[in-house]
Design an enzyme around this catalytic site. Structure first.
Site, short mmCIF file in Angstrom:
data_model
loop_
_atom_site.label_atom_id
_atom_site.label_comp_id
_atom_site.label_asym_id
_atom_site.label_seq_id
_atom_site.Cartn_x
_atom_site.Cartn_y
_atom_site.Cartn_z
N ASP A 119 0.82 -1.21 0.00
CA ASP A 119 0.00 0.00 0.00
C ASP A 119 0.85 1.27 0.00
O ASP A 119 0.37 2.35 0.30
CB ASP A 119 -0.91 0.02 1.24
CG ASP A 119 -2.14 -0.86 1.08
OD1 ASP A 119 -2.35 -1.39 -0.04
OD2 ASP A 119 -2.88 -1.04 2.06
N ASP A 174 4.81 -8.65 9.61
CA ASP A 174 5.00 -7.21 9.42
C ASP A 174 6.42 -6.95 8.94
O ASP A 174 7.30 -7.80 9.02
CB ASP A 174 4.74 -6.47 10.73
CG ASP A 174 3.25 -6.40 11.06
OD1 ASP A 174 2.43 -6.68 10.17
OD2 ASP A 174 2.93 -6.08 12.22
N ASP A 176 8.92 -5.36 10.04
CA ASP A 176 10.04 -5.31 10.98
C ASP A 176 10.43 -6.68 11.52
O ASP A 176 11.25 -6.78 12.43
CB ASP A 176 9.71 -4.38 12.15
CG ASP A 176 8.35 -4.66 12.78
OD1 ASP A 176 7.52 -5.31 12.13
OD2 ASP A 176 8.11 -4.22 13.92
N ASP A 267 -6.30 -7.92 14.36
CA ASP A 267 -5.81 -9.23 14.78
C ASP A 267 -6.54 -9.75 16.01
O ASP A 267 -6.96 -10.91 16.07
CB ASP A 267 -4.30 -9.17 15.03
CG ASP A 267 -3.87 -7.94 15.83
OD1 ASP A 267 -4.74 -7.19 16.31
OD2 ASP A 267 -2.65 -7.72 15.97
#
Length: 522
Positions: A119, A174, A176, A267
């Protein structure tokens, strides 16, 4: 006794009661965590049985802790097909290392695909395109999926990518995170239990030693990824997928209604809905997934705001359903505590603010028989939370350190962690209130800086937040407020709150200082 003194005393006491109940609920999780800890013997890669079946671990048949069969017992073409989803937004500093890491999985190339749900609105798009072309040329099934808009943010990206996914299982990371090569081999066997809909691994911290901020974050996350998650699982309570470093069964997502974007913690929302449908979440404490902690204060605050507000939004949305469900009473009570956990910051804030007028009004209270010893009963909450954090940070996770070093590090860091948590209570209370009121706000991402060691710096990172918020200003004023309370207590020769006010002054002052310092970086 004046009406004001009575009102202040009642508000302060009620807030203390709430905090104490929260601490005791945490202690209940510690009880379940410790009670079953030594009864489990779940190996990472157990030897396969001749029948290639699940092996019951533990000493009792009712433990329900299953050790999985090694995938190597099956032919590669029989291994489950997995779609690895990487939802990203403007991750130019870490996207290359993420893709390099995921393509290092020691899982057959033809049994998994990589979908980068991009995105992004900056250079990340082009960086990702080049990496996708590089690995596609090497034979990887990898694709960059770009939406026309960011409707629904991360939840929307995961929802909209489902039609493109070929896998029966969805591994989500994610930007990271840096999962180890054997991640899929170590997690996928647990899905042989058809009741398991989600497998969640423990977060590890690649930059824990970078600064005091990262060290204090690690203390809190270690609690969640040991005592809280494992304690809920062992106590047969509802637990949660943490948004990353886990795998979903596709059927579970669809059966629970799919990803929904009406909360900031999609989540937690989907986790609760899935478990109410009868699916189970398996938490693997023994499998760690390394990740980067926010290294600067304003990034930490943005992450905290999203988690706290999203938690309140999910509580507002799901608590009525939980209480109408077929869960047992104890499961409903623990689920309520879980969903309302972010609210504790609101009561910490109330307790702090009202403790100052209480200090000056205590003389009136003493006239009607209220003694300072009255508050000693609430020490049970403090002792409970000390026990929880001690077990999680000294006993539970191997640190590669001697017990003595871990113990004294904990003695030094835990009071600072409490102070920092108190200092975040205004910021987090605003998030909680907005969540319960249903105020809409955008999904504010946590910037990633590719910080791994002390040589790395985020000072020139384009994602550093530069805007001064009104909460930061008030945090500075609250630091002065509680510093004044310390002086007032000394003047009145009433030291009942002096350590509490010192920690509040330190906490708010630290948050204010680092928020301003990191805003001014060039």
């Amino acid at each position: 006794m004046s009406v004001i003194a009575y009102l202040v005393f009642c508000i302060y006491t009620l807030a203390l009661v709430y905090i104490t109940v929260y601490c005791l609920m945490q202690f209940n999780l510690l009880y379940h965590y410790k009670r079953h800890k030594n009864r489990e013997a779940v190996p990472l890669r157990p030897a396969p049985s001749p029948e290639n079946e699940l092996v019951l671990a533990g000493n009792a048949a009712d433990d329900h802790y299953l050790a999985a069969t090694d995938l190597s017992a099956a032919a590669p073409e029989e291994w489950p097909f997995v779609t690895v989803q990487l939802p990203i937004y403007n991750e130019m500093y870490v996207i290359e290392r993420l893709i390099d890491n995921i393509t290092s999985f020691d899982y057959p190339k033809d049994r998994f695909e990589i979908h980068i749900l991009d995105d992004s609105t900056d250079e990340t798009v082009e960086i990702t395109r080049r990496k996708v072309e590089e690995y596609r040329a090497k034979g990887f099934n990898i694709e960059q999926i770009i939406r026309k808009d960011r409707q629904g943010f991360k939840a929307g990206a995961l929802r909209d990518a489902m039609p493109y996914a070929k896998g029966d299982f969805m591994a989500i990371f994610d930007a990271d995170f840096l999962p180890r090569p054997d991640f899929l081999k170590n997690t996928m066997p647990y899905f042989q239990d058809e009741e398991i809909g989600v497998v969640q691994t423990r977060w590890e911290h690649i930059n824990e030693g970078y600064s005091l901020i990262t060290k204090l974050q690690a203390i809190q996350l270690n609690v969640h990824f040991t005592v809280e998650q494992a304690g809920r699982m062992r106590g047969d309570y509802l637990l949660q997928f943490n948004g990353t470093a886990g795998v979903w069964r596709r059927q579970t997502i669809e059966d629970a209604g799919g990803w929904e974007a009406d909360t900031l913690t999609e989540d937690l929302d989907l986790s609760i809905r899935a478990q109410l449908k009868g699916w189970k979440i398996r938490f693997l404490e023994q499998i760690g997934s390394p990740a980067e902690l926010p290294a600067e204060m304003n990034s930490l605050k943005s992450q905290q705001f999203r988690w706290m507000k999203g938690g309140a939004e999910t509580a507002r949305k799901m608590l009525p359903t939980v209480w109408r469900s077929d869960l047992s009473l104890r499961q409903k009570i623990q689920a309520t505590s879980h969903l309302l956990s972010s609210s504790v910051f609101l009561f910490v804030f109330i307790t702090g603010v009202f403790s100052v007028p209480l200090l000056f009004l205590f003389g009136e209270l003493m006239e009607v028989g209220v003694d300072s010893k009255y508050f000693a009963v609430f020490l049970i909450g403090l002792l409970s939370i000390i026990a929880v954090y001690y077990v999680a940070n000294v006993e539970a996770i191997p640190q590669g350190e001697s017990f003595a070093k871990s113990f004294f590090k904990f003695l030094f860091l835990f009071p600072l962690f409490l102070a920092l948590s108190m200092g975040l209570s205004l910021h987090n209370s605003v998030a909680v209130i907005q969540g319960f009121l249903g105020k809409q706000s955008p999904f504010v991402r946590t910037p990633k800086f590719n910080i791994k060691n002390l040589r790395d710096s985020f000072s020139r990172n384009k994602y550093v937040i530069r805007k001064l918020s009104w909460t930061t200003v008030f945090e500075g004023l609250l630091a002065l407020y509680f510093a004044g309370a310390v002086i007032g207590g000394i003047y009145l020769e009433n030291t009942m709150f002096i350590f509490f006010h010192l920690m509040l002054a330190l906490g708010y002052g630290t948050i204010f200082y680092f928020s301003l310092r990191h805003l001014s970086l060039k």
